[in-house]
Scaffold this active site. Structure first.
Site, PDB file in Angstrom:
ATOM      1  N   GLN A   1     -10.075  -3.969  -3.596  1.00 43.21           N
ATOM      2  CA  GLN A   1     -11.370  -3.506  -3.085  1.00 43.21           C
ATOM      3  C   GLN A   1     -12.443  -3.609  -4.158  1.00 43.21           C
ATOM      4  O   GLN A   1     -13.563  -4.042  -3.891  1.00 43.21           O
ATOM      5  CB  GLN A   1     -11.247  -2.049  -2.609  1.00 43.21           C
ATOM      6  CG  GLN A   1     -12.548  -1.482  -2.080  1.00 43.21           C
ATOM      7  CD  GLN A   1     -12.980  -2.087  -0.764  1.00 43.21           C
ATOM      8  OE1 GLN A   1     -12.247  -2.042   0.206  1.00 43.21           O
ATOM      9  NE2 GLN A   1     -14.188  -2.669  -0.707  1.00 43.21           N
TER      10      GLN A   1
ATOM     11  N   ARG B   1     -13.683  -8.668   1.723  1.00 41.02           N
ATOM     12  CA  ARG B   1     -12.250  -8.444   1.498  1.00 41.02           C
ATOM     13  C   ARG B   1     -11.478  -9.713   1.829  1.00 41.02           C
ATOM     14  O   ARG B   1     -10.547 -10.082   1.134  1.00 41.02           O
ATOM     15  CB  ARG B   1     -11.730  -7.280   2.371  1.00 41.02           C
ATOM     16  CG  ARG B   1     -12.225  -5.885   2.009  1.00 41.02           C
ATOM     17  CD  ARG B   1     -11.817  -5.433   0.621  1.00 41.02           C
ATOM     18  NE  ARG B   1     -10.392  -5.429   0.401  1.00 41.02           N
ATOM     19  CZ  ARG B   1      -9.567  -4.435   0.706  1.00 41.02           C
ATOM     20  NH1 ARG B   1     -10.035  -3.325   1.240  1.00 41.02           N
ATOM     21  NH2 ARG B   1      -8.261  -4.506   0.440  1.00 41.02           N
TER      22      ARG B   1
ATOM     23  N   CYS C   1     -16.497   1.506   0.539  1.00 41.54           N
ATOM     24  CA  CYS C   1     -15.334   0.658   0.853  1.00 41.54           C
ATOM     25  C   CYS C   1     -14.861   0.848   2.279  1.00 41.54           C
ATOM     26  O   CYS C   1     -14.147   0.001   2.801  1.00 41.54           O
ATOM     27  CB  CYS C   1     -14.207   0.940  -0.140  1.00 41.54           C
ATOM     28  SG  CYS C   1     -13.495   2.592   0.002  1.00 41.54           S
TER      29      CYS C   1
ATOM     30  N   ASP D   1     -17.215   7.154  -1.817  1.00 47.88           N
ATOM     31  CA  ASP D   1     -15.977   6.991  -1.048  1.00 47.88           C
ATOM     32  C   ASP D   1     -15.642   8.363  -0.468  1.00 47.88           C
ATOM     33  O   ASP D   1     -16.226   9.382  -0.870  1.00 47.88           O
ATOM     34  CB  ASP D   1     -14.856   6.487  -1.991  1.00 47.88           C
ATOM     35  CG  ASP D   1     -13.532   6.237  -1.266  1.00 47.88           C
ATOM     36  OD1 ASP D   1     -13.550   6.006  -0.040  1.00 47.88           O
ATOM     37  OD2 ASP D   1     -12.472   6.275  -1.938  1.00 47.88           O
TER      38      ASP D   1
ATOM     39  N   HIS E   1      -7.295   0.885  -6.525  1.00 45.16           N
ATOM     40  CA  HIS E   1      -7.532   0.007  -5.367  1.00 45.16           C
ATOM     41  C   HIS E   1      -8.200  -1.277  -5.902  1.00 45.16           C
ATOM     42  O   HIS E   1      -9.375  -1.528  -5.648  1.00 45.16           O
ATOM     43  CB  HIS E   1      -8.425   0.739  -4.358  1.00 45.16           C
ATOM     44  CG  HIS E   1      -8.405   0.153  -2.979  1.00 45.16           C
ATOM     45  ND1 HIS E   1      -7.632  -0.937  -2.637  1.00 45.16           N
ATOM     46  CD2 HIS E   1      -9.071   0.515  -1.846  1.00 45.16           C
ATOM     47  CE1 HIS E   1      -7.829  -1.215  -1.352  1.00 45.16           C
ATOM     48  NE2 HIS E   1      -8.687  -0.362  -0.859  1.00 45.16           N
TER      49      HIS E   1
ATOM     50  N   ARG F   1       0.879  -1.179   0.000  1.00 44.32           N
ATOM     51  CA  ARG F   1       0.000   0.000   0.000  1.00 44.32           C
ATOM     52  C   ARG F   1       0.908   1.219   0.000  1.00 44.32           C
ATOM     53  O   ARG F   1       1.715   1.404   0.910  1.00 44.32           O
ATOM     54  CB  ARG F   1      -0.905   0.001   1.236  1.00 44.32           C
ATOM     55  CG  ARG F   1      -1.631   1.327   1.414  1.00 44.32           C
ATOM     56  CD  ARG F   1      -2.747   1.274   2.410  1.00 44.32           C
ATOM     57  NE  ARG F   1      -3.890   0.568   1.857  1.00 44.32           N
ATOM     58  CZ  ARG F   1      -5.110   0.607   2.369  1.00 44.32           C
ATOM     59  NH1 ARG F   1      -5.357   1.334   3.446  1.00 44.32           N
ATOM     60  NH2 ARG F   1      -6.098  -0.056   1.819  1.00 44.32           N
TER      61      ARG F   1
HETATM   62  N1  NVA Z   1      -9.912   6.648  -1.521  1.00 46.46           N
HETATM   63  C1  NVA Z   1      -9.555   6.197  -0.196  1.00 46.46           C
HETATM   64  C2  NVA Z   1      -9.788   4.729  -0.055  1.00 46.46           C
HETATM   65  C3  NVA Z   1      -9.523   4.189   1.326  1.00 46.46           C
HETATM   66  C4  NVA Z   1      -9.703   2.713   1.410  1.00 46.46           C
HETATM   67  C5  NVA Z   1      -8.113   6.538   0.087  1.00 46.46           C
HETATM   68  O1  NVA Z   1      -7.263   6.366  -0.785  1.00 46.46           O
HETATM   69  O2  NVA Z   1      -7.827   7.005   1.207  1.00 46.46           O
HETATM   70  N1   CP Z   2     -11.287  -0.230   2.294  1.00 48.11           N
HETATM   71  C1   CP Z   2     -10.013  -0.291   2.718  1.00 48.11           C
HETATM   72  O1   CP Z   2      -9.068  -0.509   1.953  1.00 48.11           O
HETATM   73  O2   CP Z   2      -9.873  -0.142   4.053  1.00 48.11           O
HETATM   74  P1   CP Z   2      -8.496   0.037   4.838  1.00 48.11           P
HETATM   75  O3   CP Z   2      -7.932   1.371   4.467  1.00 48.11           O
HETATM   76  O4   CP Z   2      -8.888  -0.038   6.284  1.00 48.11           O
HETATM   77  O5   CP Z   2      -7.557  -1.070   4.450  1.00 48.11           O
END
Ligand code: NVA
Ligand code: CP
Length: 311
Positions: free
Chosen positions: A137, A298, A270, A230, A134, A107
């Site tokens: 997800q 997930r 998500c 989101d 992502h 990540r």
């Molecule tokens: N768009 C959000 C998704 C979190 C799972 C982010 O990147 O923070």
């Molecule tokens: N939806 C998602 O990826 O959640 P986290 O940021 O908690 O991993």
């Protein structure tokens, strides 16, 4: 397994049959787990490294538990502790970790970091979220949609309302592969990534998917079977949060907006969710069963992905 040795950086890299195989496989693993109480030990003796340069609840826990259930182990590698965080080059880190591990989930911020990692690693690299995409997800969300709305995704109309972020980009790639109708509504200056719009439009031609972008949230949700949203300020955009609240206010998923959707519409998120911003408390709670099934899924999707690429 059917994706043995492959990286999962983007749904765009998978062909439609591979996406459908992952969805079927995740459904089977879920059924084994829920009804039979077991998971095959496809990854016995294997180790997944999980590099996190951003926070996570769901991704971290579902990958870690998923590896354990598949008979393997997962190592949590925080950027704060790795030499990577002190400037050791990605290309060196990738080659070193490839000597110890069987797969790596990352990540990170810039998607180019993932691409570079994958170029130098000799083991599968899985995108656990980048600023651009992502994919794990969105594959999970497609699995959840199949459960709530049936397997024939090409008959469904979905709307994504909010920021043209990593989720919006991955929904475009995902919908294109499964032949779904997807309309994305964002403010003009927050459109999905231009390259993603181009590539998903080309992918859509092969499956009959219908992809659209509009500035108008009401137009997007009209007769929609599924509405997703989101956060308006993704990780790394915390400084913009207050300004974005004003810009995105017309894109809130609330009862009034949903009155334009199909009567049996389901709302997805998500998580983490910011109630009173991208979604109202009442809409969130009305759809809690779906949203938390989406979160549970997930785990099942990670197990399918891990087994497919590492098995
Ligand atoms: N768009 C959000 C998704 C979190 C799972 C982010 O990147 O923070
Ligand atoms: N939806 C998602 O990826 O959640 P986290 O940021 O908690 O991993």
């Amino acid at each position: 397994m059917f994706l043995s040795g492959r990286d999962i950086l983007s749904i765009h890299d998978l062909d439609p049959e591979e996406v459908n195989s992952l969805l079927d496989f995740a459904q089977d693993l879920k059924s084994d787990y829920i009804h039979g109480g077991f998971t095959p030990d496809f990854l016995k003796g294997q180790t997944l490294g999980m590099i996190f340069e951003k926070s996570s609840t769901r991704t971290r826990v579902s990958f870690e538990v998923g590896m354990y259930q598949l008979g393997g182990t997962a190592l949590f590698l925080s950027n704060r502790d790795l030499q990577l965080g002190r400037g050791e080059p990605i290309k060196d880190t990738a080659r070193v970790l490839s000597r110890y591990l069987n797969g790596i989930m990352i990540r990170t911020f810039g998607h180019d970091r993932l691409v570079e990692f994958a170029k130098y690693a000799s083991i599968p690299i899985i995108n656990g979220l980048s600023d651009l995409l992502h994919p794990c997800q969105v594959l999970t969300d497609l699995l959840t949609i199949r459960e709530f709305k049936g397997k024939h995704l090409h008959n469904l109309k979905m709307a994504y309302v909010g920021d043209g972020n990593n989720m919006a980009n991955s929904y475009l790639y995902g919908a294109a592969k499964v032949g779904m109708t997807l309309t994305v509504a964002t403010p003009k200056s927050y459109k999905p990534n231009a390259k993603v719009l181009r590539q998903s439009a080309a992918d859509a031609k092969l499956t009959g998917a219908k992809l659209n972008w509009t500035e108008d949230p009401i137009e997007a949700v009209k007769d929609a079977d599924i509405v997703a949203t989101d956060t308006w300020a993704s990780m790394g955009q915390e400084d913009e949060h207050e300004a974005r609240k004003k810009i995105f206010a017309p894109y809130q998923v609330n009862k009034e907006l949903l009155s334009h959707a199909d009567k049996r519409v389901i709302v997805m998120h998500c998580l983490p969710a910011y109630r009173g911003e991208e979604i109202t408390e009442d809409v969130f709670e009305d759809n809690a069963e779906i949203i938390f099934e989406e979160a549970e899924n997930r785990l099942h999707m990670q197990k399918a992905i891990l087994s497919a690429v590492m098995g």
